[in-house]
Each structure stands twice: as structure tokens, then as C-alpha cells.
Design an enzyme around this catalytic site. Structure first.
Site, short mmCIF file in Angstrom:
data_model
loop_
_atom_site.label_atom_id
_atom_site.label_comp_id
_atom_site.label_asym_id
_atom_site.label_seq_id
_atom_site.Cartn_x
_atom_site.Cartn_y
_atom_site.Cartn_z
N ASN A 185 -1.39 5.24 3.30
CA ASN A 185 -1.56 5.94 2.02
C ASN A 185 -2.82 6.79 2.08
OD1 ASN A 185 -1.78 6.72 -0.64
ND2 ASN A 185 -1.93 4.65 -1.49
N THR A 230 -1.31 2.47 -8.16
CA THR A 230 -2.38 3.16 -8.87
C THR A 230 -1.81 4.26 -9.75
OG1 THR A 230 -3.74 2.69 -6.96
CG2 THR A 230 -4.62 4.27 -8.52
N GLY A 233 -0.78 -5.39 -2.67
CA GLY A 233 0.44 -6.20 -2.50
C GLY A 233 0.37 -6.98 -1.20
N GLU A 259 0.56 -8.02 2.42
CA GLU A 259 0.28 -7.10 3.52
C GLU A 259 0.58 -7.74 4.87
OE1 GLU A 259 -2.88 -4.10 2.51
OE2 GLU A 259 -3.82 -5.06 4.22
N SER A 272 0.83 -1.19 0.00
CA SER A 272 0.00 0.00 0.00
C SER A 272 0.88 1.26 0.00
CB SER A 272 -0.89 -0.03 1.24
OG SER A 272 -1.68 1.10 1.24
N GLY A 273 0.63 2.15 -0.93
CA GLY A 273 1.39 3.40 -1.00
C GLY A 273 2.64 3.31 -1.85
N SER A 276 -5.59 5.34 -0.60
CA SER A 276 -5.34 3.91 -0.74
C SER A 276 -6.51 3.21 -1.42
CB SER A 276 -5.10 3.33 0.65
OG SER A 276 -4.84 1.97 0.55
N SER A 277 -6.20 2.41 -2.44
CA SER A 277 -7.27 1.64 -3.10
C SER A 277 -7.66 0.51 -2.16
CB SER A 277 -6.78 1.02 -4.40
OG SER A 277 -6.12 1.96 -5.17
#
Ligand SMILES: Nc1ncnc2c1ncn2[C@@H]1O[C@H](COP(=O)(O)OP(=O)(O)OP(=O)(O)O)[C@@H](O)[C@H]1O
Length: 942
Positions: free
Chosen positions: A157, A112, A375, A377, A107-108, A160-161
Site C-alpha cells: 500500500n 483508512t 488486519g 498479517e 494492508s491496502g 500504509s498506516s
């Protein structure tokens, strides 16, 4: 990579395969760090792009940059996301094989952003037209909409998605982007009802409250302050400095209209409905029953009392028949409310994706898929969501290893080089541990959820221990040794993922997997006035007695489908790395990066890529670059390329273990060999310069020369690519030539038509008697026949226009003569070429009442008496019939004067004088004339 060879000392290597010590994680990270410090955020591992989030805007994404990367191969230019985009696009166009770009990272890390850059690259550089430009707009505009509804601020993030996304960009056969399709995975629905401190709910809630005008908020019974809503208050973080909700609201509303949305009102009333739902409070009666203490009218377009009833009671069914309604206790009512909020939001999100897909749908020929998925986690507390996410990453790793190995193996095979076994960790064992039927973790979890009686997270854990105890990748507190036991709680199980160990807390696993929404709540939602909701909650679902699939199984199945999609495409990879947790530019936290390098499997990736050879290049490119190093290949090699390369490396003294020659490529095992060669080239450059000129111009000339060579090589490569593409299309067209006209054969069929017409143009018949006509290919037989007819008609028309009446008369006579005499009379052929003279045959008669007429005969024959004088009582009838029968052969001349001359013999004439008299007679007249007296009736008889 060629540029990497020369630039390697200043900014590390541009391709990790050139690292001498490729097994060293420290060397890998040092290379990343050196490049990051220079703002060089991209590095390759072969064709895999590693990207480090710069957390600042870099001047490397302009239109000019896009142009630099267009049509240029990987190794010719520095690594970039545009290079991956462009190479993928060209591979799709030339091979006509679907492609996909798999973007992963934590994340981050910039996934994206990477996918947006790829989309933008295609939107700017691909050919398009007005209609497609509008579609490209929609494709780009789907991003802010999906982000508003599917992204949230998390600790890691700000944007974050919270869902996985796979997007197909669809292209037609010319490479024009013509559509798109999105698949979404596992939205983090729990965020709708709960957020950790410092985190937010999905952006759309805050955008609506901040950006919606007063009138709109009033209609939705909303207030501006997010603190007034329980579902927004948990994280205590309504404002984020990097986010402008008010502006983003405008962007999202505009994007919705570009996509062609007409249901904004309904959509927003659902969003507000979820917020109101979160504010529903429950009271507890004396007997433990629950009641609602707040207003529930008009919520989500459903009847308030029905909703109240459904939120506080549960329908129990036995053997398919409803047997009773049982009241819910306080806790149960709260979770029923939250379950409804999650279901409403989750299904609306799916509906939104469906709507976007409808607006992007078009028939396409090739596809580039973009996978932007969570990804690996590892959080402080890992739950069901992390379990699913990490399972997804195991599957992607499995696919990655399989496909990377496969493509390596294929290249070796094509080049005729013996395959060398690569040692790698096959994570199938972990995938099986999770997904195997009956024995895997997901199956055991499903079993626990479906089991009659009290089910629970701890009994699920016990079952895991019973079934999986002893598995090398599975540990629990009970099964662990003393050291591990100390760091594990009793509620956890540990999986030894390919990327590292993760402890999962079983709390909530059963509920989350059940993802249950009471049946009566579903029934109420089916009746919603809001059409989006009545679409999302379908009556059939309520009627269907079968239990829907559990959440983990649903996820597993959708992953299987995703794997199938990806397996059918040529993959490219972007591996994103987050350099620090503070989201700051310029900071490179080695520990954090090392962790990601490990769980992204980058070292493994490098090992696979380097297992055989560090460098491979086509003979031509290799010879072109290094030919100055050998007198026999410099300045030009005229023999076979393979011989040239052999001569060159023999001269350089390559040892047999350092290289292999394939069919079209040289494979060099160690970077050292390559660097030595490269250094020799550097050292040689002044000499090469002198060869071409002298003095101070040398360097400039080298630059010009190499630039010119590069340009020529690029042109040649372009021509080759285009030619290959042409041939490919031609062959494919030939194979499908009997199919309907379409993308597969259009080029071929057009070519066949064009060639026929071109040939026909050169060989058209020149006159009506010219019967040539090229034989048409079957495809154009009908058209050819039509054309032949048209052409003939045209020639006839032109011919006819030129024909004079006199000539026409001749022709008619000739046609009649042909009909009568052709092949019947020996003298006929001689008559064809001669003109029929009007004067040759004729009948003359007087205008009086006599029965005489003279048939004039040709006079060429000297001896023959010619004209014949005849008489008939029916002269009118006779001559008319004669004239009719041979209308145009004879000319009938009515002699108004009283004499007719006729030939008696050559040069001798007779004359008949016609006179009127009382009775008819033929007698000898004056001067040897023949006298014909015709009877005269007078006026009456006339
Ligand atoms: N190439 C880049 N250039 C500049 N900034 C970037 C770049 N990539 C990422 N960022 C910054 O990092 C932030 C996080 O990136 P992004 O949202 O793409 O991460 P992600 O990997 O998709 O995370 P998640 O999995 O949480 O959705 C972005 O909002 C942006 O500020």
C-alpha cells in the site's frame, strides 16, 4: 434488504444472509465478485458491512449520496459505508449508548479510506455551529498530520498506516460533534532505521525534503536529495508515482496550523535530527573501541560531546549505583544509534497524538469510536511485529464473536424466542496461548528478556517448546511432524490462528521486546534544548530504577484497555477486502480474496448470523410489504399486527419449521421461504395495479403507490423514532431531576419550567384580592414566589395609579376606622360600605381670641339635637390635638367671617357671632344669635 430481495439475480444478494448456500465459501466469493464487477463494492452480512477496495474513484460519495442515506434504515437502501455511519449515529442519539465502528482488513484493503469517509459523513451531515465547525475541521485535519508521521509506502500500500488507530468522535446531547480523542497503537518504529527494498520511511521525511523551502532546509542543515540520508536510502524508492510529497507537505503544514500547532520548528528539527543521526558513522579503534567519524554538534538540541560519549559508551549499574562506564563495540554503537532514532521518532509521534488530542478535547455526552487497526498479517517472513498484529486480531475476533453472539442472543430474548445454540470456533484457546500469565508466549518472552546472563532468541524458542509443546495451536520445527517440518525453519514457531497458520521467525524477538535505550542516551535526551524532546524523555524515567514494561506486555496491556473500551460500546463492523495485489481497478483475484474471507472470519460470521434465522423483520414492515398476497390482509389489515402476520403466513402456507413469531418480529429461517414470498409478490403486482386502476397506468401507479407508502412509512418511522427519543429523554430527565442542570435532565427540567409557566399564565390572579396561585413544582418554588411577589406588586401599582386623592382619603379613613372599630363595635360592618362624608363631622371655630368651638354632628336623626357648642381656655391646643388624633376624620374649619352657623335641631339653625372686645364674654346677641366677645390684645401682644 428489501431492495436486495428484488435485485438479487442481477447483482447477487446485497446481504449474504440471503445466500441459500451460506456454508459455501465459493458461493460467498462469487457473490462478492459479481457485485464488484458492477462497482457494487459494499455487501452486508446482517449489519456487518463487507467492503471491497475498488482502487478507483466511484461516484458514490457525494453530498447527494449522503442525503440519500440520512435517517434511512439498513434494509431500506443499498449497502454503503454511509448507511453504517448513519445507523450508528442514530443509534447513539436514540439509545444514548456509545457506539463504535470496527474497521478491519489487510494492508491496502481500504480501512483508512473507510474511516475517513465516516468522519466526512459526520462532518457534513451532523448539526453544527461555527465553533463546532472549526473543531470538525481540526478532527478532519488530524488525518493528514497523522498520515504524514505514521504512514509510509509499503509494497502492499502506497499509503500504509504503520500504526493502529482508535479515534473517539465525541458528540453532545444534540448530536453535534464536539471533540475527539485518539489512541495510537504500536507504531512500526523499525521503519525509521530500516526499509525493505521498494518501501519508504515515513512520509514526513520526504515531504520535508521536497516541500521545505531552501531557507528552511538550510536552517536544518538538510539537502534536498533523499539519497544523502542513510535512513531514507535503504528501500531505494524515494519517489512514488501516486504520491506528491511537495503538495502533501503544504497540506500537512496547513493542517498543523488548523490544529493550532505552534511547535512546527521544534518538530521539524527533530525530523531533521533523526536524518542526521542516521548519517553518524563509526570507526573502530585498535582495541575494539568505537569512535564517531562524523559531526554530532547541535543534533537534537543536545550537547555534541555528551551525545558522542553516550553513543559509544554504556553505563553499567549494579545494585542501583553506577559502577562503571564500558565502551561499546562497533555493532553495539550502531544499534545504540538506531535505538535512539527509533525512540526519538516513536516518542515524538506519541507527543504529536497527545497534542492533537489536546486540540480536540471538549466535554461530550456520547461517543462513536472508530477503530482502524492493522488486519491479520501473513508475510513471507513474519517477525515480532506480525506476532503483535495477529495477536491483536485474535483479540478483536474474540470480541467480535462474543458481541455478535451476545446481540443475537439478546434479540432472541427480547422477542421471547428460544435460543438455539450456535456452533462456532472459540479462539480463546489461542488468546490464552499468547497472553496467559506465566504460561503464555508473551510471559515466556518477558522472562527470557529479564533473565540474567546471555539471553537470546533461540533460547526463547527452546523455552517455548518446553512450556507449550503439545498445545494444539503451537508447533515448532522440532515438535512438528515430517510434512510440516519440511516447510519450517529451525528458527520458527507456528501458531494456528483462527484465520490460518503463521510461521514466526524468532530472530529479533528478544531485542524488539526489550526495546532498550541505554540509560546514558536517555540522560542526554533529558537535557535537550528542544522542549518536545525534553517532554518525551522525562528525568523521572532515568531516575526510576524499575525496569519499564517490555514492548509485548505494553502492547498486551494497551489491547486489554482497548477491549474494555470496545466492550462498553455498541459495535458495528466494516470488513475491508483487497481485490488484488497490483492495486488495480477491476481486477478480482479469487485466491487473494478467498484468503481474506477466511482470515477475516467472514464465513464464521455468516454462520453465526444464519445459525438461527436468515431474515427478521418487524410485523408492521412485513405486513406492509406482503399484505397483497392475502385477501384478508389486502388492502388493509385492521386487527393486531401479530394476527395480521399470522393470517398472512397461514395463507401463504409457511411450515412451522420455516419461521417463528416473536413479540414484535417475524423470524424466517431460510432465504428460500422469503424468495418464494418475494416472487409471489412480483407475480401479484399487475393484479395489485389493476385493483387500484386499469390499463397502462398500472405500473406507474404501483411505483407511485409504493413510493408514497415508502415515504409514509419513513415519516411514520421518523415520528416514532422522535417520539421514542423524546420519551427516553423525558424518563431519563425524570430520574436525574434532582441532579444539577445538565445534558441528562435539561430537557425534563426545561419542560417542567415551561409547563409551570404556561399554567401560571392561564391562572394569574386578576386583582389584588384574588389569592389564587398554582402550586409550583419544587424545582421552581423560589422563582414562583418571586414571580408571585412581582405580580402582586404590579397589580398594587396599577391599582394605586387609578386611586384619586378623594378616594385615597376615604381608604385611609376606612383603615383607621377598621383599626379602631373592627370587631369592637356592632355597628362597624354597616359603616364599611358607606362613604365617610366630610360634611358629616367637623369643628368650626372663629379666628378671634375666644375659646368657643362648635362640633358639628350628623343630622340624619330628626329628633336628636345635633351640633355641640363648647368652650375651652385652651381651644388651640384642644382642637389641634383633636385634629391630630383624628386628623382626617374631622375637618377643622377656621371661620374668618364673624359668624358660625350650627345645627340646633333638624332644620333649625343657631348662629354665633364673634366680635372683638375689651373683655371676654358670651351673651345673647341680636336676633337670637349667640354673641361671643373675645379679648383683643392689640398689636404688641400679637
Ligand atoms: N472506497 C475507496 N474508493 C476508492 N479508492 C479506495 C477506496 N478504499 C481504498 N482505496 C484506495 O486504496 C488505497 C489503500 O487504502 P487504505 O490506505 O485505506 O488501506 P488500509 O486498509 O488503511 O491499509 P493499511 O493497513 O496499509 O493502512 C487508498 O490509498 C486508495 O487509493
Amino acid at each position: 434488504m428489501e431492495s436486495a430481495l428484488t435485485a438479487r439475480d442481477r447483482v447477487g444478494v446485497q446481504d449474504f444472509v440471503l445466500l441459500e448456500n451460506y456454508n459455501s465459501e465459493a458461493a460467498f466469493i462469487e457473490n462478492l465478485r459479481r457485485r464488484f464487477k458492477e462497482n457494487l463494492i459494499y455487501t452486508y452480512i446482517g449489519s456487518v458491512l463487507v467492503s471491497v477496495n475498488p482502487y478507483k474513484e466511484l461516484e458514490i460519495y457525494s453530498k447527494q449520496q449522503m442525503e440519500r442515506y440520512r435517517g434511512v434504515s439498513f434494509y431500506e437502501i443499498s449497502p454503503h459505508i454511509y448507511s453504517v455511519s448513519d445507523n450508528t449515529y442514530r443509534a447513539m442519539k436514540t439509545s444514548r449508548k456509545d457506539q463504535c465502528i470496527l474497521i478491519s482488513g489487510e494492508s491496502g484493503a481500504g480501512k483508512t479510506e473507510a474511516s475517513k469517509k465516516i468522519l466526512l459523513y459526520y462532518a457534513v451531515t451532523c448539526p453544527t455551529n461555527d465553533r463546532m465547525a472549526a473543531l470538525g475541521d481540526r478532527l478532519l485535519q488530524s488525518n493528514p498530520v497523522l498520515e504524514a508521521f505514521g504512514n509510509a509506502k509499503t509494497l502492499r500500500n502506497d499509503n500504509s498506516s504503520r500504526f493502529g488507530k482508535y479515534m473517539d468522535v465525541q458528540f453532545d446531547f444534540r448530536g453535534v460533534p464536539v471533540g475527539g480523542h485518539i489512541l495510537n497503537y504500536l507504531l512500526e518504529k523499525s521503519r525509521v532505521v530500516h526499509q525493505n527494498p521498494g518501501e519508504r520511511n515515513f512520509h514526513i521525511f520526504y515531504q520535508l525534503l521536497n516541500g521545505g523551502d531552501e531557507m528552511l532546509l538550510k536552517t536544518l542543515y538538510l539537502e534536498k536529495n533523499p539519497h544523502n540520508y542513510n535512513y531514507l536510502a535503504k528501500g531505494n524508492c524515494p519517489r512514488v508515482s501516486s504520491i506528491n510529497d511537495k503538495n502533501d507537505w503544504k497540506v500537512v503544514m496547513k493542517a498543523l496550523s488548523v490544529i493550532g500547532f505552534t511547535e512546527e520548528e521544534k518538530l521539524l528539527s527533530i525530523i531533521s535530527g533523526v536524518l542526521h543521526l542516521g548519517n553518524i558513522q563509526f570507526g573502530e579503534g585498535e582495541e575494539g573501541e568505537t569512535y564517531i567519524t562524523t559531526e554530532t554538534q547541535i543534533l537534537l538540541g543536545v550537547d555534541g560531546s555528551a551525545l558522542t560519549e553516550a553513543l559509544t559508551h554504556k553505563k553499567l549499574t549494579a545494585k542501583g549505583e553506577e559502577v562503571m562506564i564500558s565502551p561499546l563495540n562497533f555493532e553495539q554503537a550502531m544499534s545504540a544509534r538506531d535505538a535512539l532514532a527509533k525512540a526519538v521518532y516513536g516518542r515524538t509521534f506519541n507527543w504529536l497524538v497527545e497534542k492533537i488530542n489536546q486540540s480536540l478535547a471538549l466535554k461530550s455526552s456520547s461517543v462513536i469510536g472508530l477503530l482502524d487497526i492493522y488486519g491479520f498479517e501473513v508475510l513471507q517472513h513474519n517477525s515480532f511485529e506480525q506476532f503483535c498484529i495477529n495477536y491483536c486480531n485474535e483479540k478483536l475476533q474474540q470480541l467480535f464473536i462474543e458481541l455478535t453472539l451476545r446481540s443475537e442472543q439478546e434479540e432472541y430474548e427480547t422477542e421471547g424466542i428460544a435460543w438455539e445454540t450456535v456452533q462456532y470456533f472459540d479462539n480463546k484457546i489461542i488468546c490464552d496461548l499468547i497472553e496467559e500469565k506465566h504460561k503464555g508466549i508473551i510471559s515466556i518472552l518477558d522472562e527470557e528478556c529479564l533473565r540474567p546472563g546471555e539471553t537470546g532468541d533461540l533460547s526463547f524458542l527452546e523455552k517455548l517448546e518446553d512450556t507449550l509443546g503439545g498445545h494444539p495451536h503451537f508447533v515448532t520445527h522440532k515438535l512438528a511432524n515430517g510434512k510440516t517440518r519440511r516447510v519450517m525453519s529451525r528458527e520458527e514457531f507456528r501458531l494456528l490462528h483462527y484465520a490460518g497458520e503463521v510461521n514466526y521467525n524468532v530472530k529479533g524477538f528478544v531485542d524488539k521486546n526489550n526495546d532498550l535505550l541505554n540509560r546514558n542516551l536517555k540522560e542526554v535526551m533529558c537535557q535537550s534544548d528542544n522542549q518536545i524532546l525534553s517532554h518525551c524523555f522525562h528525568r523521572e524515567e532515568v531516575m526510576d530504577q524499575k525496569r519499564p514494561e517490555m514492548a509485548a506486555t505494553q502492547f498486551k496491556n494497551s489491547l486489554m484497555k482497548l477491549m474494555e473500551i470496545l466492550m462498553s460500546k455498541e459495535p458495528s463492523y466494516v470488513r475491508c477486502i483487497k481485490p488484488n495485489d497490483a492495486k488495480q481497478p477491476g481486477r478480482f483475484d479469487e485466491v487473494l480474496v478467498r484468503h481474506q474471507v477466511k482470515y477475516l472470519g467472514l464465513m464464521e460470521n455468516l454462520r453465526v448470523r444464519r445459525a438461527g434465522f436468515a431474515y427478521r423483520r418487524h410485523f408492521e414492515a412485513f405486513l406492509q410489504r406482503y399484505k397483497p398476497l392475502c385477501p384478508e390482509t389486502w388492502p388493509n389489515w385492521h386487527g393486531r399486527l401479530a394476527d395480521g402476520v399470522s393470517t398472512l403466513i397461514n395463507h401463504l402456507g409457511y411450515k412451522p419449521e420455516e419461521y417463528k413469531l416473536g413479540r414484535s418480529k417475524i423470524f424466517i429461517r431460510f432465504p428460500k421461504t422469503l424468495f418464494t414470498t418475494e416472487d409471489a409478490l412480483e407475480a401479484k403486482k399487475p393484479e395489485i395495479g389493476k385493483y387500484a386502476c386499469s390499463g397502462s397506468e398500472t405500473l406507474g401507479l404501483i411505483v407511485i403507490q409504493s413510493g408514497w407508502r415508502g415515504m409514509k412509512a419513513r415519516r411514520r418511522a421518523k415520528r416514532r423514532r422522535e417520539a421514542a427519543e423524546l420519551i427516553r429523554r423525558f424518563i431519563k430527565g425524570f430520574i436525574y431531576r434532582h441532579n444539577e442542570y445538565g445534558p441528562e435532565n435539561d430537557y425534563f427540567l426545561d419542560h417542567v419550567r415551561y409547563s409551570f409557566l404556561k399554567n401560571l399564565r392561564k391562572n394569574l390572579p386578576e386583582n389584588v384580592l384574588d389569592k389564587r396561585w398554582p402550586t409550583p413544582p419544587p424545582l421552581v418554588t423560589e422563582a414562583s414566589e418571586y414571580l408571585r411577589m412581582l405580580h402582586m406588586r404590579n397589580m398594587v401599582m396599577k391599582y394605586c395609579r387609578r386611586v384619586q386623592p378623594e378616594w385615597k382619603k376615604q381608604m385611609v379613613q376606612k383603615v383607621v376606622a377598621s383599626e379602631i372599630f373592627k370587631d369592637q363595635k356592632d355597628s362597624y360592618p354597616e359603616s364599611v360600605g358607606r362613604l365617610f362624608l366630610d360634611t358629616r363631622v367637623g369643628i368650626s371655630l372663629s379666628s378671634l381670641r375666644d375659646g368657643m368651638f362648635v362640633v358639628h354632628m350628623p343630622t340624619e336623626d330628626n329628633k336628636q339635637k345635633t351640633d355641640v357648642v363648647l368652650q375651652s381656655n385652651h381651644v388651640i391646643e384642644l382642637v389641634t390635638k383633636l385634629a391630630m388624633m383624628a386628623a382626617l376624620i374631622f375637618t377643622v374649619t377656621l371661620c374668618v367671617a364673624c359668624s358660625i352657623r350650627f345645627a340646633v335641631a333638624r332644620g333649625k339653625e343657631g348662629i354665633i357671632d364673634f366680635v372683638r372686645g375689651s373683655e371676654m364674654k358670651v351673651a345673647k346677641g341680636k336676633r337670637g344669635h349667640l354673641l361671643v366677645v373675645s379679648h383683643h390684645l392689640g398689636k404688641k401682644a400679637k
